[in-house]
Enzyme design. Sequence first.
Site, PDB file in Angstrom:
ATOM      1  N   GLU A 183       3.234  -0.596  -4.531  1.00 46.95           N
ATOM      2  CA  GLU A 183       4.077  -0.704  -3.340  1.00 46.95           C
ATOM      3  C   GLU A 183       5.003   0.504  -3.207  1.00 46.95           C
ATOM      4  O   GLU A 183       5.437   0.847  -2.111  1.00 46.95           O
ATOM      5  CB  GLU A 183       4.899  -2.000  -3.399  1.00 46.95           C
ATOM      6  CG  GLU A 183       5.308  -2.521  -2.043  1.00 46.95           C
ATOM      7  CD  GLU A 183       5.821  -3.953  -2.070  1.00 46.95           C
ATOM      8  OE1 GLU A 183       5.424  -4.736  -1.202  1.00 46.95           O
ATOM      9  OE2 GLU A 183       6.614  -4.295  -2.968  1.00 46.95           O
ATOM     10  N   HIS A 210     -14.734  -6.646 -22.917  1.00 46.52           N
ATOM     11  CA  HIS A 210     -15.935  -7.406 -22.575  1.00 46.52           C
ATOM     12  C   HIS A 210     -16.016  -7.665 -21.071  1.00 46.52           C
ATOM     13  O   HIS A 210     -16.717  -8.573 -20.636  1.00 46.52           O
ATOM     14  CB  HIS A 210     -15.947  -8.722 -23.364  1.00 46.52           C
ATOM     15  CG  HIS A 210     -15.915  -8.479 -24.843  1.00 46.52           C
ATOM     16  ND1 HIS A 210     -17.056  -8.390 -25.610  1.00 46.52           N
ATOM     17  CD2 HIS A 210     -14.871  -8.229 -25.675  1.00 46.52           C
ATOM     18  CE1 HIS A 210     -16.710  -8.123 -26.868  1.00 46.52           C
ATOM     19  NE2 HIS A 210     -15.396  -8.022 -26.932  1.00 46.52           N
ATOM     20  N   LYS A 212       3.618  -9.016   8.379  1.00 50.76           N
ATOM     21  CA  LYS A 212       4.734  -9.973   8.448  1.00 50.76           C
ATOM     22  C   LYS A 212       5.023 -10.341   9.899  1.00 50.76           C
ATOM     23  O   LYS A 212       5.211 -11.507  10.228  1.00 50.76           O
ATOM     24  CB  LYS A 212       6.012  -9.320   7.885  1.00 50.76           C
ATOM     25  CG  LYS A 212       6.259  -9.534   6.432  1.00 50.76           C
ATOM     26  CD  LYS A 212       7.683  -9.058   6.117  1.00 50.76           C
ATOM     27  CE  LYS A 212       7.843  -8.711   4.673  1.00 50.76           C
ATOM     28  NZ  LYS A 212       9.096  -8.028   4.369  1.00 50.76           N
TER      29      LYS A 212
HETATM   30  O1  PA5 Z   1       9.623  -4.677  -3.746  1.00 49.88           O
HETATM   31  C1  PA5 Z   1       9.925  -5.313  -2.748  1.00 49.88           C
HETATM   32  O2  PA5 Z   1      10.935  -5.074  -2.106  1.00 49.88           O
HETATM   33  C2  PA5 Z   1       9.081  -6.478  -2.279  1.00 49.88           C
HETATM   34  O3  PA5 Z   1       7.830  -6.528  -2.858  1.00 49.88           O
HETATM   35  C3  PA5 Z   1       9.821  -7.775  -2.572  1.00 49.88           C
HETATM   36  O4  PA5 Z   1       9.987  -7.928  -3.958  1.00 49.88           O
HETATM   37  C4  PA5 Z   1       9.120  -8.995  -2.003  1.00 49.88           C
HETATM   38  O5  PA5 Z   1       8.708  -8.770  -0.686  1.00 49.88           O
HETATM   39  C5  PA5 Z   1      10.062 -10.183  -2.005  1.00 49.88           C
HETATM   40  O6  PA5 Z   1      11.193  -9.880  -1.248  1.00 49.88           O
HETATM   41  P1  PA5 Z   1      12.539 -10.658  -1.356  1.00 49.88           P
HETATM   42  O7  PA5 Z   1      13.068 -10.511  -2.731  1.00 49.88           O
HETATM   43  O8  PA5 Z   1      13.417 -10.023  -0.333  1.00 49.88           O
HETATM   44  O9  PA5 Z   1      12.249 -12.088  -1.032  1.00 49.88           O
END
Ligand code: PA5
Length: 464
Positions: free
Chosen positions: A293, A319, A433
């Site tokens: 990400e 494996h 989203k």
């Molecule tokens: O790294 C990030 O910002 C995202 O992957 C969040 O961890 C994920 O979307 C969850 O978001 P939040 O903690 O705002 O619920």
Amino acid sequence: MPLRLDFTNMMAGPLPHGAGLTASEWAAGATHFAAAHAAVMARHAAGTLGFVDLPSDHATRDALLTAAHAHKGAVTDVLLLGIGGSALGPIALRSALRRPHWNELDATRRDGWPRLHVLDNVDPVTIEATLERLPLTSTLVLVISKSGGTVETMAQYLIVRAALEAAVGAEQARARLMFVTDPEVGALRAVARAEGITTFDIPANVGGRFSVLSPVGLLPAALIGVDIGGVLEGAAAMAARCATPVLADNPAGVFATLQWLADTRHGAHVHVLMPYADALRDIAAWFVQLWAESLGKIRPDGTSVGPTPLPALGATDQHAQVQLFMEGPADKTVVFLAVAGKEALGPIPARHAERPELGYLGGHTLGRLLDIERQATAGALAARGRLNATITLPAVDAPSVGALLYLLELATAYAGELYAVNAFDQPGVELGKQFAYAMLGRAGSEAARAEWDALPRPDPRHQV
Ligand code: PA5
């Protein structure tokens, strides 16, 4: 022995078949790294890089420990609601720093600390089964969300709060809820203020996937008795080692620069993290989110970049995936996680001396077998010119795990600079989203609804 990163098998010279990073690539990498280091320092000085400050936040550590001790004995179970960075870090800390099968142990073997359950999805079958099984009258519910509004976590919260109220009444339910969220913004913060729900802050400048050393990871860890002070000490020690812009002395810099050079100069686009310890398996899953990400992005010049992280587990994946690593496309690096000091564990009894497949094992140990298998796999990959490196932890303990987590977080920040992307946003998840909000009828999603409606519909000619 501090955590050690051995990258011999990434370098040309030791590796055959003309594979590996050349001395001149490595020297150029050191110059790029110095610039990346300076850029990360500048981000920190500008106040936008909060994860760097977490290892020295002793006030938060103390508050979390106080809360954990107050709940010890009073609750049998902790139920965590969260997703992405708000779940992967807590899961990784539980697996690494509590006994295996923690939730199946009785209270004595858990030293009186509660079980920890994590709901990190909205599959109704799992949620229903979890709620059926949990003793809600003695369960503490943690709702963890940086934004305080993530659809999955909010849906879980609404369901679990209703179940909790049905079990213990509205007033008790309020006392059995804790939030971990942004200090100012978001629905969770507003609810906490309105209802006086105990809440721990995620500093505004700490993003979800960089939050494991904030209350996101440390509150659930402290509640199950993890030595969070040790985790932070290990992270602080790694931060000190990484203060230098000299590549050869900076473990996070070496990790980031190796991976970036391997990807951009040698086509090694897939970055495998392969622990040889079950306890570290969930750290590989946590790393996947961090690396993917943060680095999978469109650059300002319009080009898409980003390595693909891949989790594996030794010896299990010998494996399953190692055949691909050995003979599939040479587009991977494999970073092994080794653990020192397990040689004496798991003695293998001698038996069937007459059978060649069994006789030689007697007198060895499982700890030695696992480590020998790791060495053998690394050597086999190197013999075929396949890039690999090894991070050795002195033990799977709180300081080593803290050091490893911090190394990987800082490496990600450096890699963002090397790839010339912003490692701290995730614009690519926004459209999906918005489409989901539009279909669920959330106010403000009208434009997304129009875009969704204009998309091609499933075509019967392309269905089978
Ligand atoms: O790294 C990030 O910002 C995202 O992957 C969040 O961890 C994920 O979307 C969850 O978001 P939040 O903690 O705002 O619920």
